[in-house]
Write a protein that holds these residues in place. Structure first.
Motif, short mmCIF file in Angstrom:
data_model
loop_
_atom_site.label_atom_id
_atom_site.label_comp_id
_atom_site.label_asym_id
_atom_site.label_seq_id
_atom_site.Cartn_x
_atom_site.Cartn_y
_atom_site.Cartn_z
N LEU A 36 0.87 -1.18 0.00
CA LEU A 36 0.00 0.00 0.00
C LEU A 36 0.90 1.22 0.00
CD1 LEU A 36 -2.73 -0.77 2.69
CD2 LEU A 36 -3.04 -0.64 0.24
N GLU A 37 0.53 2.24 -0.76
CA GLU A 37 1.31 3.47 -0.81
C GLU A 37 0.40 4.67 -0.58
OE1 GLU A 37 4.21 3.71 -3.98
OE2 GLU A 37 4.15 1.54 -4.20
N PRO A 38 -0.11 4.83 0.65
CA PRO A 38 -1.01 5.97 0.92
C PRO A 38 -0.25 7.29 0.95
CG PRO A 38 -0.61 4.72 2.92
CD PRO A 38 0.06 3.96 1.80
N PHE A 78 3.68 4.61 11.81
CA PHE A 78 3.83 5.75 10.89
C PHE A 78 5.31 5.99 10.62
CE2 PHE A 78 3.86 10.26 9.77
CZ PHE A 78 2.82 10.31 8.85
N GLN A 79 6.10 5.96 11.68
CA GLN A 79 7.54 6.19 11.54
C GLN A 79 8.21 5.11 10.70
OE1 GLN A 79 10.52 6.34 14.76
NE2 GLN A 79 9.86 8.48 14.99
N LYS A 80 7.81 3.88 10.91
CA LYS A 80 8.39 2.75 10.18
C LYS A 80 8.08 2.83 8.68
CE LYS A 80 7.73 -2.16 9.53
NZ LYS A 80 6.69 -3.15 9.65
N ASN A 81 6.89 3.29 8.33
CA ASN A 81 6.43 3.27 6.95
C ASN A 81 6.67 4.57 6.18
OD1 ASN A 81 5.37 0.58 7.10
ND2 ASN A 81 3.73 1.42 8.35
N VAL A 178 2.74 13.67 2.84
CA VAL A 178 3.50 12.56 3.42
C VAL A 178 3.22 11.29 2.62
CG1 VAL A 178 3.82 11.19 5.51
CG2 VAL A 178 3.39 13.63 5.69
N TYR A 179 4.28 10.60 2.24
CA TYR A 179 4.19 9.39 1.44
C TYR A 179 4.63 8.20 2.31
CZ TYR A 179 4.26 12.81 -2.33
OH TYR A 179 4.01 13.88 -3.13
N LEU A 180 3.76 7.21 2.40
CA LEU A 180 4.05 6.00 3.17
C LEU A 180 4.16 4.80 2.25
CD1 LEU A 180 1.47 6.49 6.07
CD2 LEU A 180 3.86 7.16 6.05
N LEU A 181 4.85 3.78 2.71
CA LEU A 181 4.92 2.51 2.00
C LEU A 181 4.68 1.41 3.03
CD1 LEU A 181 5.49 0.79 -0.51
CD2 LEU A 181 7.90 0.86 0.11
#
Length: 183
Positions: A36-38, A78-81, A178-181
Motif C-alpha cells: 500500500l502506498e497511501p 507511521f515512523q516505520k512506513n 506525506v508518502y508512506l509505504l
C-alpha cells in the motif's frame, strides 16, 4: 427421415463447453507482495503578523515563536512506513521591509537538526509570493523522524523603520504531503 432437434443440439453444445473448464493453480504467496502506498496531505503551520507587532515600546524587534510541538512521527507504525515528506511553504510580505525567516527543526533535547531559511524581499507595491518546497527523503527522512519541535525565527532586514501605524503584514502558510509505504 432424420430430424434434428435444436434443443438437443444446443444442450449437447452447452454440455461440451462446460466440460472444458479453465483452472489455474492458485498462488497464495501473492499476499507477500502486497503493498500500500497511501499519501496524506495536512496543514503544517500558518501565521500572520501585522507590521505593528514588530514594534515593542517604540523599538523594532525581531521575533521568535517558541518551539511548537511537532511530534507527528510518534506513532511507531507511521515512523516505520514513512518514505518521503514534502513541506510546501508560501510567504506573502506586504510590509515595506525585507525579512529572513528561519524554521528550526529541533529534537527532543532542543538540539538543532536542520534549518530551513527563506529570504523575503520588501513589499514594493505588487504582490510577490515566495514559495518553496522542502523534500525529505532518504537521510533527510531519518532526520525528520527525530524532529520533535519547530521554532520560527523572523529577522528584519532592510527597509524603512516601522512604527505602531505601519501597514501590511507578513503571512506564512505551509502544508505537508506525506508518502508512506506499507508492505
Amino acid at each position: 427421415m432424420n430430424q434434428y432437434n435444436p434443443n438437443k443440439i444446443l444442450g449437447l453444445m452447452l454440455l461440451m463447453l462446460l466440460s472444458f473448464s479453465c483452472s489455474s493453480k492458485l498462488d497464495f504467496d501473492q499476499v507477500n507482495d502486497f503493498k500500500l502506498e497511501p499519501v496524506f496531505i495536512a496543514n503544517l503551520s500558518a501565521f500572520e503578523i501585522p507590521a505593528n507587532q514588530f514594534v515593542v515600546n517604540g523599538m523594532e524587534q525581531n521575533m521568535v515563536f517558541g518551539a511548537k510541538d511537532f511530534d507527528i512521527f510518534r506513532d511507531a507504525s507511521f515512523q516505520k512506513n514513512l518514505r518521503r515528506a514534502d513541506f510546501f511553504f508560501e510567504i506573502n510580505n506586504t510590509i515595506n521591509k525585507s525579512y529572513t525567516i528561519d524554521i528550526l527543526l529541533l529534537d527532543g533535547n532542543d538540539q538543532l537538526l536542520e534549518t530551513i531559511s527563506f529570504i523575503v524581499p520588501a513589499y514594493s507595491g505588487t504582490q510577490k509570493l515566495i514559495t518553496q518546497t522542502e523534500v525529505f527523503e532518504n537521510a533527510r527522512v531519518d532526520l525528520l523522524k527525530r524532529t520533535k519541535k519547530m521554532e520560527f525565527v523572523i529577522t528584519m532586514g532592510a527597509g524603512p523603520a516601522l512604527n505602531a501605524n505601519s501597514p501590511g503584514s507578513l503571512k506564512l502558510r505551509s502544508s505537508a504531503t506525506v508518502y508512506l509505504l506499507v508492505e
